[in-house]
Write a protein that holds these residues in place. Structure first.
Motif, mmCIF file in Angstrom:
data_model
loop_
_atom_site.group_PDB
_atom_site.id
_atom_site.type_symbol
_atom_site.label_atom_id
_atom_site.label_comp_id
_atom_site.label_asym_id
_atom_site.label_seq_id
_atom_site.Cartn_x
_atom_site.Cartn_y
_atom_site.Cartn_z
ATOM 1 N N THR A 1 -21.480 -86.787 62.961
ATOM 2 C CA THR A 1 -21.966 -85.448 63.297
ATOM 3 C C THR A 1 -21.360 -85.028 64.627
ATOM 4 N N LEU A 2 -21.339 -83.722 64.868
ATOM 5 C CA LEU A 2 -20.876 -83.208 66.151
ATOM 6 C C LEU A 2 -22.105 -82.821 66.960
ATOM 7 N N GLU A 3 -22.455 -83.689 67.913
ATOM 8 C CA GLU A 3 -23.637 -83.496 68.757
ATOM 9 C C GLU A 3 -23.338 -84.092 70.130
ATOM 10 N N ASP A 4 -24.027 -83.599 71.104
ATOM 11 C CA ASP A 4 -23.889 -84.114 72.471
ATOM 12 C C ASP A 4 -24.052 -85.640 72.476
ATOM 13 N N GLY A 5 -23.071 -86.339 73.034
ATOM 14 C CA GLY A 5 -23.156 -87.789 73.170
ATOM 15 C C GLY A 5 -22.441 -88.579 72.088
ATOM 16 N N LYS A 6 -22.049 -87.908 70.986
ATOM 17 C CA LYS A 6 -21.330 -88.611 69.913
ATOM 18 C C LYS A 6 -19.834 -88.688 70.240
ATOM 19 N N TYR A 7 -19.148 -89.615 69.593
ATOM 20 C CA TYR A 7 -17.690 -89.657 69.727
ATOM 21 C C TYR A 7 -17.083 -88.339 69.250
ATOM 22 N N ALA A 8 -16.066 -87.879 69.952
ATOM 23 C CA ALA A 8 -15.397 -86.630 69.571
ATOM 24 C C ALA A 8 -14.390 -86.912 68.460
ATOM 25 N N ASP A 9 -14.916 -87.054 67.244
ATOM 26 C CA ASP A 9 -14.114 -87.273 66.032
ATOM 27 C C ASP A 9 -14.303 -86.030 65.165
ATOM 28 N N LEU A 10 -13.255 -85.249 65.012
ATOM 29 C CA LEU A 10 -13.416 -84.008 64.245
ATOM 30 C C LEU A 10 -12.129 -83.612 63.537
ATOM 31 N N VAL A 11 -12.284 -82.685 62.614
ATOM 32 C CA VAL A 11 -11.151 -82.202 61.821
ATOM 33 C C VAL A 11 -11.119 -80.678 61.911
ATOM 34 N N ILE A 12 -9.928 -80.134 62.103
ATOM 35 C CA ILE A 12 -9.752 -78.677 62.111
ATOM 36 C C ILE A 12 -9.036 -78.291 60.818
ATOM 37 N N VAL A 13 -9.684 -77.420 60.054
ATOM 38 C CA VAL A 13 -9.190 -77.090 58.713
ATOM 39 C C VAL A 13 -8.855 -75.603 58.634
ATOM 40 N N ASP A 14 -7.677 -75.321 58.139
ATOM 41 C CA ASP A 14 -7.293 -73.934 57.880
ATOM 42 C C ASP A 14 -7.782 -73.579 56.480
ATOM 43 N N GLY A 15 -9.057 -73.175 56.407
ATOM 44 C CA GLY A 15 -9.710 -72.928 55.123
ATOM 45 C C GLY A 15 -11.183 -73.210 55.308
ATOM 46 N N ASP A 16 -11.963 -73.034 54.245
ATOM 47 C CA ASP A 16 -13.403 -73.222 54.397
ATOM 48 C C ASP A 16 -13.958 -74.197 53.357
ATOM 49 N N PRO A 17 -13.994 -75.482 53.693
ATOM 50 C CA PRO A 17 -14.520 -76.469 52.734
ATOM 51 C C PRO A 17 -15.999 -76.295 52.414
ATOM 52 N N SER A 18 -16.729 -75.499 53.222
ATOM 53 C CA SER A 18 -18.142 -75.281 52.866
ATOM 54 C C SER A 18 -18.252 -74.338 51.671
ATOM 55 N N VAL A 19 -17.131 -73.683 51.339
ATOM 56 C CA VAL A 19 -17.079 -72.814 50.166
ATOM 57 C C VAL A 19 -16.344 -73.527 49.026
ATOM 58 N N ASP A 20 -15.329 -74.314 49.379
ATOM 59 C CA ASP A 20 -14.566 -75.047 48.370
ATOM 60 C C ASP A 20 -13.983 -76.310 49.013
ATOM 61 N N VAL A 21 -14.563 -77.461 48.686
ATOM 62 C CA VAL A 21 -14.130 -78.719 49.317
ATOM 63 C C VAL A 21 -12.697 -79.105 48.950
ATOM 64 N N ARG A 22 -12.159 -78.485 47.909
ATOM 65 C CA ARG A 22 -10.804 -78.885 47.478
ATOM 66 C C ARG A 22 -9.746 -78.602 48.540
ATOM 67 N N VAL A 23 -10.064 -77.683 49.463
ATOM 68 C CA VAL A 23 -9.105 -77.372 50.524
ATOM 69 C C VAL A 23 -8.787 -78.614 51.359
ATOM 70 N N LEU A 24 -9.710 -79.575 51.399
ATOM 71 C CA LEU A 24 -9.486 -80.789 52.199
ATOM 72 C C LEU A 24 -8.401 -81.688 51.610
ATOM 73 N N GLN A 25 -8.028 -81.433 50.346
ATOM 74 C CA GLN A 25 -6.976 -82.246 49.722
ATOM 75 C C GLN A 25 -5.576 -81.763 50.091
ATOM 76 N N ASP A 26 -5.517 -80.561 50.704
ATOM 77 C CA ASP A 26 -4.218 -79.979 51.047
ATOM 78 C C ASP A 26 -3.858 -80.367 52.483
ATOM 79 N N HIS A 27 -2.929 -81.302 52.615
ATOM 80 C CA HIS A 27 -2.603 -81.819 53.947
ATOM 81 C C HIS A 27 -2.089 -80.736 54.886
ATOM 82 N N ASP A 28 -1.476 -79.705 54.330
ATOM 83 C CA ASP A 28 -0.987 -78.609 55.189
ATOM 84 C C ASP A 28 -2.143 -77.845 55.828
#
Ligand code: ZN
Length: 426
Positions: free
Chosen positions: A369-396
């Motif tokens: 999770t992204l919360e105060d005190g957690k490791y800063a491990d995150l992903v920036i996605v050009d697209g919206d996986p909350s609408v369609d998770v398939r975007v995460l399969q596109d490495h570009d």
């Protein structure tokens, strides 16, 4: 390392289903110090590097809950056949690809030739790129178990131990190697001639020996359990993460529900689906695989996951990528299966991949999770996986992967160890 401010992000913190339209994340010394609505953020005046996400989606790094970095994208019956030096090169490459695909944590479910521990150490030392890795070693199983035959070969590929004392000795040897995880086979596989699902390949006292010895040594235990009987055995003796759990009965579901605060289940359904869809190319045609029981295994798994969700048992993403039919880097396909097969919403699948996977990967609650005190491990996605998770399969579309506050860009566009075509002879 200069603190970083990511603003103008469509932000999914992974704590619940909320997606924040205009979010800000403040990262300092490798930790998240703020993640939430931009309007609530007060900057303390520290000199920061500012990254404008331009409305891109920012989410916690995902966890691959059942990884085999030793797999070399080979035929299922010819895995792990490469000599050790080549196997290590493959594993280094596979770790980079996994991180580049948005997976900042991974839990190993077995590593032929013991590649994981030195790989984990090299990642932690910053010598190679890869996810935070909970490392295991070779699979542990009994004579005639699925571990005893899947990979053929000698004891560099597997550990065969029978009887509680032999098992304790094997587990102690894994502690000596500094493993985080012990992987054991409790039942088998439909492709296996002598150890199908449902045949318990360890007795209760052997499982008790394996788990209690691992826990004494500070290691966790993950298992291969397809049948209800093998799942119940796993729960009864304290296994931490159960792989597969395809065939569940009422008692098994009730036992998992009672232990849901500590236990996780990863279906690993990519294996069955890919085998049925693509097996023909490998000389394993669909009708033969259906006769073996693989379609029934898929159907049963769909029913089982439904019951697990109703019981609030945490279900994890990932499993058995690294075959030619499931190559490394396609791991995010699992979220699509969670939506299409298991009936989850896109955000529910995201929570399985982030919050729940993170809880399994790091028992101190530092990732997912992204919360105060957690490791800063995150992903920036050009697209919206909350609408369609398939975007995460596109490495570009994976435009940045941050681990411990360090941004990795272009991990999938180029292999840093290979000169690119247009940079040679210039
Ligand atoms: Zn596996």
């Amino acid at each position: 390392m200069k603190p970083m401010l990511i603003h103008n992000a469509r932000l999914f913190c992974g704590v619940d289903e909320e997606v924040i339209d205009d979010g800000t994340i403040w990262v300092m010394n490798g930790f998240v110090r703020y993640a939430g609505p931009s309007v609530d953020f007060r900057h303390d005046g520290t000199d920061v590097e500012v990254y404008d996400a331009e409305g891109k989606f920012v989410m916690p790094g995902m966890t691959e809950s059942h990884v085999h970095l030793s797999y070399n994208n080979a035929h299922p019956q010819q895995l792990n056949n490469q000599p050790l030096p080549l196997a290590m090169l493959d594993a280094v490459e596979n770790a980079r690809v996994l991180l580049g695909s948005g997976f900042t944590s991974a839990i190993s479910f077995g590593s032929a030739q013991g590649l994981d521990v030195p790989l984990r150490d090299a990642i932690n030392e910053g010598r190679v790129c890869g996810p935070r890795l909970a490392a295991s070693d070779r699979d542990l199983g009994s004579t005639g178990s699925n571990a005893d035959g899947t990979f053929g070969g000698d004891e560099s590929k597997k550990i065969i131990a029978d009887g509680p004392w032999a098992i304790r000795k094997a587990v102690r040897s894994l502690a000596k190697k500094r493993c985080d995880i012990v992987k054991i086979f409790l039942d088998g596989e439909a492709l296996n001639e002598y150890a199908p699902p449902g045949v318990l390949t360890y007795s209760d006292e052997e499982v008790d020996a394996a788990v209690s010895e691992a826990h004494i040594r500070g290691m966790r235990v993950v298992c291969h359990s397809r049948s209800a009987a093998a799942v119940k055995q796993a729960v009864r003796f304290g296994v931490d993460i159960i792989g597969h759990a395809n065939y569940l009965d009422e008692e098994a579901v009730a036992m998992l529900e009672a232990e849901r605060h500590r236990i996780f289940v990863g279906p690993g359904i990519a294996w069955e689906i890919s085998l049925l869809d693509k097996g023909a190319q490998l000389g394993l045609p669909r009708d033969a695989m259906e006769q073996r029981g693989y379609q029934r295994e898929v159907d049963e798994t769909i029913a089982s996951v439904k019951r697990l969700r109703e019981s609030n048992v945490r279900v994890l993403v990932g499993g058995d990528y690294g075959l030619n039919i499931t190559p490394h880097g396609t791991n995010a396909k699992d979220l699509e299966y969670f939506v299409d097969l298991f009936g989850m919403s896109n955000v529910e699948a995201l929570l399985c991949a982030t919050r729940d996977g993170g809880a399994a990967a790091n028992t101190e609650g530092m990732v997912g999770t992204l919360e105060d005190g957690k490791y800063a491990d995150l992903v920036i996605v050009d697209g919206d996986p909350s609408v369609d998770v398939r975007v995460l399969q596109d490495h570009d579309r994976i435009v940045g992967v941050m681990k411990a506050g360090i941004m990795h860009c272009g991990l999938m566009q180029s292999n840093p160890y290979v000169a690119q075509e247009n940079t040679i002879n210039k």
